[in-house]
Write a protein that holds these residues in place. Sequence first.
Motif, short mmCIF file in Angstrom:
data_model
loop_
_atom_site.label_atom_id
_atom_site.label_comp_id
_atom_site.label_asym_id
_atom_site.label_seq_id
_atom_site.Cartn_x
_atom_site.Cartn_y
_atom_site.Cartn_z
N UNK A 172 -2.59 66.97 -30.22
CA UNK A 172 -1.73 67.77 -31.10
C UNK A 172 -2.35 67.93 -32.48
N UNK A 173 -2.97 66.87 -32.99
CA UNK A 173 -3.65 66.98 -34.29
C UNK A 173 -4.80 67.98 -34.20
N UNK A 174 -5.53 67.95 -33.10
CA UNK A 174 -6.62 68.90 -32.91
C UNK A 174 -6.13 70.34 -32.85
N UNK A 175 -4.88 70.52 -32.42
CA UNK A 175 -4.28 71.86 -32.37
C UNK A 175 -3.69 72.26 -33.72
N UNK A 176 -3.81 71.37 -34.70
CA UNK A 176 -3.35 71.69 -36.05
C UNK A 176 -1.96 71.21 -36.40
N UNK A 177 -1.34 70.44 -35.53
CA UNK A 177 0.00 69.94 -35.82
C UNK A 177 -0.06 68.79 -36.83
N UNK A 178 0.89 68.79 -37.74
CA UNK A 178 1.00 67.70 -38.71
C UNK A 178 1.71 66.52 -38.05
N UNK A 179 1.71 65.38 -38.72
CA UNK A 179 2.41 64.22 -38.20
C UNK A 179 3.90 64.54 -38.04
N UNK A 180 4.48 65.26 -39.00
CA UNK A 180 5.90 65.62 -38.91
C UNK A 180 6.16 66.50 -37.68
N UNK A 181 5.25 67.44 -37.42
CA UNK A 181 5.42 68.31 -36.25
C UNK A 181 5.27 67.52 -34.94
N UNK A 182 4.35 66.57 -34.93
CA UNK A 182 4.19 65.73 -33.73
C UNK A 182 5.42 64.86 -33.53
N UNK A 183 5.98 64.41 -34.62
CA UNK A 183 7.21 63.62 -34.53
C UNK A 183 8.33 64.49 -33.93
N UNK A 184 8.38 65.74 -34.32
CA UNK A 184 9.36 66.66 -33.73
C UNK A 184 9.09 66.84 -32.24
N UNK A 185 7.83 66.96 -31.88
CA UNK A 185 7.47 67.09 -30.47
C UNK A 185 7.98 65.89 -29.67
N UNK A 186 7.81 64.71 -30.20
CA UNK A 186 8.21 63.48 -29.50
C UNK A 186 9.71 63.21 -29.56
N UNK A 187 10.31 63.47 -30.74
CA UNK A 187 11.67 63.01 -30.95
C UNK A 187 12.65 64.09 -31.41
N UNK A 188 12.20 65.31 -31.60
CA UNK A 188 13.05 66.34 -32.20
C UNK A 188 13.78 67.23 -31.22
N UNK A 189 13.78 66.89 -29.98
CA UNK A 189 14.45 67.69 -28.96
C UNK A 189 15.43 66.81 -28.19
N UNK A 190 16.36 67.45 -27.52
CA UNK A 190 17.25 66.71 -26.63
C UNK A 190 16.40 66.06 -25.55
#
Length: 159
Positions: free
Chosen positions: A66-84
């Motif tokens: 995800x970092x290689x794709x340009x996602x920030x730590x906050x965006x990765x956190x959303x990926x892991x924990x920001x969805x139902x």
Amino acid sequence: MSPSARRKTVESSELTIGEVARRAGVRTSAVRYYERVGLLPVPRRLNGRRRYGADVVRLLHTVRFAQGAGFSVAEIKTLFHGFEANVRPSMRWRALAARKIEELDTFIARTELMREALRTGMRCGCLRIEDCDFGSGEGCTVPGPVMPGRRIGRRPSRT
């Protein structure tokens, strides 16, 4: 199986922070950081030392991708924990990737404008900065030197 045998089996299947870092190709400080910011679950402790399950290595691989794709730590956190919990990872990726692609398109457009502004500035031939007129939108109209990378031809001599 006795409780002590079961405990030894669990302990042997757990990884130390060094083993996790080596398998994931990161430093131990990165593992601690990702744990601290909430990307990794807090590990179990055995005699004060972290013990991780093997699934943490996969999570770290996902973080690095995800970092290689340009996602920030906050965006990765959303990926892991920001969805139902019932939202599949593929749907999570699509939602975040669509936003990231829009962001990249905007960035690319802005970068292209910056490149053109720099090229326009390189054509300036003013002798004093006070004489430059970039307010017209056309850039400075006083012809300047040839842009770098272009060959300057010799003028025929007058004899």
